[in-house]
Write an enzyme that holds these catalytic residues in place. Structure first.
Site, PDB file in Angstrom:
ATOM      1  N   GLU A  86      -3.517  -4.789  -3.109  1.00  0.00           N
ATOM      2  CA  GLU A  86      -3.664  -5.995  -3.683  1.00  0.00           C
ATOM      3  C   GLU A  86      -4.165  -5.439  -5.014  1.00  0.00           C
ATOM      4  OE1 GLU A  86      -4.685  -5.209  -0.928  1.00  0.00           O
ATOM      5  OE2 GLU A  86      -6.415  -6.359  -0.178  1.00  0.00           O
ATOM      6  N   CYS A 109     -11.019  -2.929  -3.328  1.00  0.00           N
ATOM      7  CA  CYS A 109      -9.591  -4.138  -4.069  1.00  0.00           C
ATOM      8  C   CYS A 109     -10.506  -5.406  -4.051  1.00  0.00           C
ATOM      9  CB  CYS A 109      -8.917  -4.486  -2.665  1.00  0.00           C
ATOM     10  SG  CYS A 109      -7.617  -3.744  -2.657  1.00  0.00           S
ATOM     11  N   CYS A 132      -3.818   0.281  -2.460  1.00  0.00           N
ATOM     12  CA  CYS A 132      -3.997  -0.362  -1.962  1.00  0.00           C
ATOM     13  C   CYS A 132      -2.920  -1.799  -2.508  1.00  0.00           C
ATOM     14  CB  CYS A 132      -4.957  -1.090  -1.477  1.00  0.00           C
ATOM     15  SG  CYS A 132      -7.164  -0.126  -0.675  1.00  0.00           S
ATOM     16  N   CYS A 143     -10.638  -4.179   1.343  1.00  0.00           N
ATOM     17  CA  CYS A 143     -11.513  -3.769   1.127  1.00  0.00           C
ATOM     18  C   CYS A 143     -12.361  -3.750  -0.238  1.00  0.00           C
ATOM     19  CB  CYS A 143     -10.726  -2.275   0.966  1.00  0.00           C
ATOM     20  SG  CYS A 143      -9.614  -1.816  -0.538  1.00  0.00           S
ATOM     21  N   ASN A 167       0.758  -0.679   0.081  1.00  0.00           N
ATOM     22  CA  ASN A 167       0.283  -0.402  -0.201  1.00  0.00           C
ATOM     23  C   ASN A 167       1.140   1.470   0.144  1.00  0.00           C
ATOM     24  OD1 ASN A 167       0.548  -1.136   2.616  1.00  0.00           O
ATOM     25  ND2 ASN A 167      -0.823   0.442   3.890  1.00  0.00           N
TER      26      ASN A 167
HETATM   27  N1  THU Z   1      -5.295  -1.415   2.794  1.00  0.00           N
HETATM   28  C1  THU Z   1      -4.165  -2.134   1.801  1.00  0.00           C
HETATM   29  O1  THU Z   1      -3.749  -2.370   1.188  1.00  0.00           O
HETATM   30  N2  THU Z   1      -5.789  -2.976   1.336  1.00  0.00           N
HETATM   31  C2  THU Z   1      -6.436  -3.337   1.973  1.00  0.00           C
HETATM   32  O2  THU Z   1      -7.559  -4.362   1.567  1.00  0.00           O
HETATM   33  C3  THU Z   1      -7.285  -2.772   2.978  1.00  0.00           C
HETATM   34  C4  THU Z   1      -6.712  -1.239   2.877  1.00  0.00           C
HETATM   35  C5  THU Z   1      -4.176  -0.039   2.927  1.00  0.00           C
HETATM   36  C6  THU Z   1      -4.846   1.145   2.155  1.00  0.00           C
HETATM   37  C7  THU Z   1      -4.334   2.403   3.318  1.00  0.00           C
HETATM   38  O3  THU Z   1      -2.638   2.276   2.472  1.00  0.00           O
HETATM   39  C8  THU Z   1      -4.203   1.386   4.622  1.00  0.00           C
HETATM   40  O4  THU Z   1      -4.025   0.640   4.336  1.00  0.00           O
HETATM   41  C9  THU Z   1      -4.972   1.675   5.662  1.00  0.00           C
HETATM   42  O5  THU Z   1      -6.337   1.930   5.528  1.00  0.00           O
END
Ligand code: THU
Length: 140
Positions: free
Chosen positions: A60, A94, A58, A91, A47
């Site tokens: 993914e 994603c 994110c 999330c 991320n």
């Molecule tokens: N995040 C991800 O990288 N993947 C997810 O599926 C959930 C959230 C990251 C985005 C942000 O940088 C941090 O987690 C907090 O939301």
């Protein structure tokens, strides 16, 4: 394709390495992803946040976009890791991007090695897909 423990272990380590490269000074929540194609290539992602919060990306989607921009679209397994109590939960955005390309299995995990193995349909039931758009286009 049957879950292969050696492949999962390799992807787990790659996802963890990617997690350690996280640029997340705002949330301090590090996420890593590792995606293997049907031809055996591995793409990782982490991320990447921004001072303008909404521009953050994110892990993914970073991995999937890296792979697709290298011409890959046939995916076998995606491993996602974060330092969460249970296996990390991707999330909604994603989930939608994962569903666009498809992947045989999604392995959600954490630093304690709790695992949850899911299908795209498990992650995004009744999701929106390009089929809806095809129906619309055939009317024209
Ligand atoms: N995040 C991800 O990288 N993947 C997810 O599926 C959930 C959230 C990251 C985005 C942000 O940088 C941090 O987690 C907090 O939301």
């Amino acid at each position: 394709m049957k879950t292969n423990p050696e492949k999962i272990e390799l992807l787990y380590e790659k996802a963890k390495e990617a997690m350690n490269k996280s640029y997340s000074p705002y949330s301090k929540f590090k996420v890593g992803a590792a995606l293997i194609t049907k031809s055996g290539k591995i793409y990782t992602g982490t991320n990447i946040e921004n001072a303008s919060y909404g521009l953050s990306m994110c892990a993914e989607r970073t991995a999937i976009f890296k792979a697709v921009s290298e011409g890959e679209k046939d995916f076998e397994t995606l491993v996602v890791i974060a330092d969460t109590d249970g296996p990390v939960s991707p999330c909604g955005a994603c989930r939608q991007v994962i569903a666009e390309f498809g992947v045989d299995e999604i392995v959600l995990t954490n630093l304690k090695k709790d695992f949850k193995i899911m299908s795209v349909e498990d992650l995004l039931p009744y999701g929106f897909s390009g089929e809806e758009l095809d129906d619309k286009n055939s009317d024209n």
